[in-house]
Motif scaffolding. Structure first.
Motif, PDB file in Angstrom:
ATOM      1  N   ALA A 148      -4.462  -7.717  -4.909  1.00  0.00           N
ATOM      2  CA  ALA A 148      -4.648  -5.795  -4.964  1.00  0.00           C
ATOM      3  C   ALA A 148      -5.271  -5.302  -4.368  1.00  0.00           C
ATOM      4  O   ALA A 148      -4.406  -4.213  -4.498  1.00  0.00           O
ATOM      5  CB  ALA A 148      -5.594  -6.503  -6.792  1.00  0.00           C
ATOM      6  N   ALA A 149      -6.136  -5.377  -3.453  1.00  0.00           N
ATOM      7  CA  ALA A 149      -6.577  -4.694  -2.118  1.00  0.00           C
ATOM      8  C   ALA A 149      -5.338  -4.472  -1.417  1.00  0.00           C
ATOM      9  O   ALA A 149      -5.142  -3.081  -1.150  1.00  0.00           O
ATOM     10  CB  ALA A 149      -7.878  -5.164  -1.600  1.00  0.00           C
ATOM     11  N   MET A 150      -4.180  -5.394  -0.875  1.00  0.00           N
ATOM     12  CA  MET A 150      -3.181  -4.874  -0.418  1.00  0.00           C
ATOM     13  C   MET A 150      -2.211  -3.897  -0.985  1.00  0.00           C
ATOM     14  O   MET A 150      -1.488  -2.846  -0.620  1.00  0.00           O
ATOM     15  CB  MET A 150      -2.329  -6.604  -0.171  1.00  0.00           C
ATOM     16  CG  MET A 150      -2.768  -6.939   1.363  1.00  0.00           C
ATOM     17  SD  MET A 150      -3.712  -6.451   2.440  1.00  0.00           S
ATOM     18  CE  MET A 150      -2.483  -5.885   3.330  1.00  0.00           C
ATOM     19  N   THR A 151      -2.214  -4.061  -2.569  1.00  0.00           N
ATOM     20  CA  THR A 151      -1.552  -3.344  -3.620  1.00  0.00           C
ATOM     21  C   THR A 151      -1.580  -1.940  -3.001  1.00  0.00           C
ATOM     22  O   THR A 151      -0.958  -0.829  -2.899  1.00  0.00           O
ATOM     23  CB  THR A 151      -0.889  -3.794  -4.728  1.00  0.00           C
ATOM     24  OG1 THR A 151      -0.177  -5.451  -3.955  1.00  0.00           O
ATOM     25  CG2 THR A 151       0.046  -2.873  -5.491  1.00  0.00           C
ATOM     26  N   ALA A 152      -2.669  -1.890  -3.604  1.00  0.00           N
ATOM     27  CA  ALA A 152      -3.677  -1.006  -3.703  1.00  0.00           C
ATOM     28  C   ALA A 152      -3.370   0.235  -1.707  1.00  0.00           C
ATOM     29  O   ALA A 152      -3.221   1.948  -2.345  1.00  0.00           O
ATOM     30  CB  ALA A 152      -4.811  -0.655  -4.004  1.00  0.00           C
ATOM     31  N   MET A 153      -4.203  -0.755  -1.108  1.00  0.00           N
ATOM     32  CA  MET A 153      -3.872  -0.158   0.071  1.00  0.00           C
ATOM     33  C   MET A 153      -2.153   0.252   0.376  1.00  0.00           C
ATOM     34  O   MET A 153      -1.746   1.356   1.077  1.00  0.00           O
ATOM     35  CB  MET A 153      -4.116  -0.829   1.280  1.00  0.00           C
ATOM     36  CG  MET A 153      -5.927  -1.593   1.411  1.00  0.00           C
ATOM     37  SD  MET A 153      -6.383  -2.430   2.607  1.00  0.00           S
ATOM     38  CE  MET A 153      -5.444  -3.953   2.298  1.00  0.00           C
ATOM     39  N   THR A 154      -1.133  -0.440   0.107  1.00  0.00           N
ATOM     40  CA  THR A 154       0.205   0.212   0.972  1.00  0.00           C
ATOM     41  C   THR A 154       0.109   1.458  -0.223  1.00  0.00           C
ATOM     42  O   THR A 154       0.817   2.332   0.019  1.00  0.00           O
ATOM     43  CB  THR A 154       1.289  -0.808  -0.014  1.00  0.00           C
ATOM     44  OG1 THR A 154       0.594  -2.111   1.032  1.00  0.00           O
ATOM     45  CG2 THR A 154       2.653  -0.542   0.677  1.00  0.00           C
ATOM     46  N   SER A 155      -0.317   1.281  -1.835  1.00  0.00           N
ATOM     47  CA  SER A 155       0.103   2.591  -2.213  1.00  0.00           C
ATOM     48  C   SER A 155      -0.432   3.759  -2.140  1.00  0.00           C
ATOM     49  O   SER A 155      -0.170   4.850  -1.823  1.00  0.00           O
ATOM     50  CB  SER A 155      -0.025   2.699  -3.547  1.00  0.00           C
ATOM     51  OG  SER A 155       0.225   1.322  -4.673  1.00  0.00           O
ATOM     52  N   MET A 156      -1.460   3.379  -1.300  1.00  0.00           N
ATOM     53  CA  MET A 156      -2.874   5.093  -0.925  1.00  0.00           C
ATOM     54  C   MET A 156      -2.555   5.174   0.348  1.00  0.00           C
ATOM     55  O   MET A 156      -1.845   6.586   0.810  1.00  0.00           O
ATOM     56  CB  MET A 156      -4.326   4.233  -0.428  1.00  0.00           C
ATOM     57  CG  MET A 156      -4.918   4.108  -1.710  1.00  0.00           C
ATOM     58  SD  MET A 156      -5.087   5.405  -2.702  1.00  0.00           S
ATOM     59  CE  MET A 156      -5.796   6.345  -2.199  1.00  0.00           C
ATOM     60  N   SER A 157      -1.542   4.180   0.769  1.00  0.00           N
ATOM     61  CA  SER A 157      -0.435   4.884   2.066  1.00  0.00           C
ATOM     62  C   SER A 157       0.838   5.310   2.037  1.00  0.00           C
ATOM     63  O   SER A 157       0.822   6.467   2.273  1.00  0.00           O
ATOM     64  CB  SER A 157       0.058   3.437   2.686  1.00  0.00           C
ATOM     65  OG  SER A 157       0.590   3.931   4.077  1.00  0.00           O
ATOM     66  N   GLU A 158       1.243   5.204   1.071  1.00  0.00           N
ATOM     67  CA  GLU A 158       1.912   6.035   0.106  1.00  0.00           C
ATOM     68  C   GLU A 158       1.896   6.940  -0.148  1.00  0.00           C
ATOM     69  O   GLU A 158       2.543   7.786   0.017  1.00  0.00           O
ATOM     70  CB  GLU A 158       2.819   5.246  -0.670  1.00  0.00           C
ATOM     71  CG  GLU A 158       3.856   3.675  -0.045  1.00  0.00           C
ATOM     72  CD  GLU A 158       4.421   2.666  -0.805  1.00  0.00           C
ATOM     73  OE1 GLU A 158       3.733   3.238  -2.704  1.00  0.00           O
ATOM     74  OE2 GLU A 158       5.051   2.205  -0.267  1.00  0.00           O
ATOM     75  N   MET A 159       1.005   7.221  -0.448  1.00  0.00           N
ATOM     76  CA  MET A 159      -0.272   8.246  -1.718  1.00  0.00           C
ATOM     77  C   MET A 159      -0.036   9.150  -0.207  1.00  0.00           C
ATOM     78  O   MET A 159       0.048  10.568  -0.196  1.00  0.00           O
ATOM     79  CB  MET A 159      -1.108   8.239  -2.487  1.00  0.00           C
ATOM     80  CG  MET A 159      -1.084   9.240  -3.144  1.00  0.00           C
ATOM     81  SD  MET A 159      -0.838   9.915  -4.102  1.00  0.00           S
ATOM     82  CE  MET A 159       0.132   9.012  -5.598  1.00  0.00           C
ATOM     83  N   GLY A 160      -0.599   8.819   1.100  1.00  0.00           N
ATOM     84  CA  GLY A 160      -0.726   9.650   2.156  1.00  0.00           C
ATOM     85  C   GLY A 160       0.503   9.896   2.730  1.00  0.00           C
ATOM     86  O   GLY A 160       0.299  11.482   3.130  1.00  0.00           O
ATOM     87  N   THR A 161       1.370   9.393   2.590  1.00  0.00           N
ATOM     88  CA  THR A 161       2.909   9.907   3.240  1.00  0.00           C
ATOM     89  C   THR A 161       3.236  11.025   2.913  1.00  0.00           C
ATOM     90  O   THR A 161       3.602  12.243   3.086  1.00  0.00           O
ATOM     91  CB  THR A 161       3.684   9.098   3.670  1.00  0.00           C
ATOM     92  OG1 THR A 161       3.229   8.428   4.193  1.00  0.00           O
ATOM     93  CG2 THR A 161       4.855   9.731   3.780  1.00  0.00           C
ATOM     94  N   LEU A 162       3.344  11.194   1.127  1.00  0.00           N
ATOM     95  CA  LEU A 162       3.360  11.625   0.572  1.00  0.00           C
ATOM     96  C   LEU A 162       2.772  12.918   0.552  1.00  0.00           C
ATOM     97  O   LEU A 162       3.109  14.314   0.468  1.00  0.00           O
ATOM     98  CB  LEU A 162       3.356  10.981  -0.829  1.00  0.00           C
ATOM     99  CG  LEU A 162       4.272  11.938  -1.882  1.00  0.00           C
ATOM    100  CD1 LEU A 162       5.339  12.626  -1.970  1.00  0.00           C
ATOM    101  CD2 LEU A 162       3.864  11.739  -3.815  1.00  0.00           C
ATOM    102  N   ILE A 163       1.601  13.232   0.188  1.00  0.00           N
ATOM    103  CA  ILE A 163       0.430  14.506   0.507  1.00  0.00           C
ATOM    104  C   ILE A 163       0.930  15.208   1.422  1.00  0.00           C
ATOM    105  O   ILE A 163       1.142  16.299   1.511  1.00  0.00           O
ATOM    106  CB  ILE A 163      -0.793  13.504   0.141  1.00  0.00           C
ATOM    107  CG1 ILE A 163      -1.049  12.944  -1.905  1.00  0.00           C
ATOM    108  CG2 ILE A 163      -1.499  14.821   0.699  1.00  0.00           C
ATOM    109  CD1 ILE A 163      -2.655  13.100  -1.149  1.00  0.00           C
ATOM    110  N   GLU A 164       1.244  14.261   2.956  1.00  0.00           N
ATOM    111  CA  GLU A 164       1.171  14.614   3.715  1.00  0.00           C
ATOM    112  C   GLU A 164       2.571  15.624   4.202  1.00  0.00           C
ATOM    113  O   GLU A 164       2.631  16.805   4.132  1.00  0.00           O
ATOM    114  CB  GLU A 164       1.449  13.612   5.304  1.00  0.00           C
ATOM    115  CG  GLU A 164      -0.418  13.691   5.134  1.00  0.00           C
ATOM    116  CD  GLU A 164      -1.192  14.163   5.637  1.00  0.00           C
ATOM    117  OE1 GLU A 164      -1.071  15.081   6.649  1.00  0.00           O
ATOM    118  OE2 GLU A 164      -2.423  14.503   5.293  1.00  0.00           O
TER     119      GLU A 164
END
Length: 190
Positions: A148-164
């Protein structure tokens, strides 16, 4: 005789008994045979030769089997998937003063001293099985949380890329820079 996985009853826990003394094998079988399926081997080498043909929930072994070395045979046995998580209960002879140091050197989880009675043996076996079960549950929980943590980190990474990408998108002054930021943003998500 070892419990062949194809013949094993799923209702009973399986005990692997490693002891070259037929009297000890008989006692353990007599004391635990009604509640457990028991496979007896005279040595660790015997157990290793048959290791892929049986499964064990717990290993009960004569501590003398390990007196010649640091438990290399046990390590080889515990490398087998069929017994990898099985706790080890060592049987020590009465008056053996090297119990606790030897227990930790070998990798034993508990010990019992001869002569032992049926009740003491059952209590120790049940305690080890319960502890093993809790360990497996805890390991399963840790695996789930890690996933779950890996999924969340992957999602956060994708969200960070989207926000940038959105920040860059909002800063565009002309259609060419808007096109370049859009293509770069799409490329970031492959």
């Amino acid at each position: 005789m070892f419990v062949d996985e194809s013949e094993a009853s799923n209702d009973l826990h399986h005990i692997l008994m490693i002891d070259d003394d037929p009297d000890n094998q008989r006692l353990v079988t007599e004391y635990l045979g009604d509640s457990f399926q028991i496979s007896c081997r005279a040595s660790i080498d015997d157990a290793l030769m048959q290791a892929d043909r049986y499964t064990a929930d717990i290993i009960i072994a004569d501590a003398e089997q390990f007196a010649k070395g640091p438990g290399d045979g046990l390590l080889g046995l515990k490398d087998r998937n069929t017994v990898a998580n099985a706790p080890l209960l060592l049987i020590f002879g009465d008056g053996n003063e090297i119990r606790l140091p030897q227990l930790s050197t070998i990798g034993g989880d508990d010990y019992i001293v001869k002569p032992f009675n049926a009740n003491d043996l059952k209590i120790r076996v049940m305690h080890l099985l319960e502890r093993s079960s809790r360990f497996c549950e805890l390991k399963s929980t840790v695996d789930f949380v890690s996933s779950a943590a890996m999924t969340a980190m992957t999602s956060m990474s994708e969200m960070g890329t989207l926000i940038e990408t959105l920040k860059k998108f909002n800063a565009c002054d002309d259609w060419q820079s808007l096109a370049r930021v859009s293509i770069d943003g799409i490329a970031a998500f492959s």
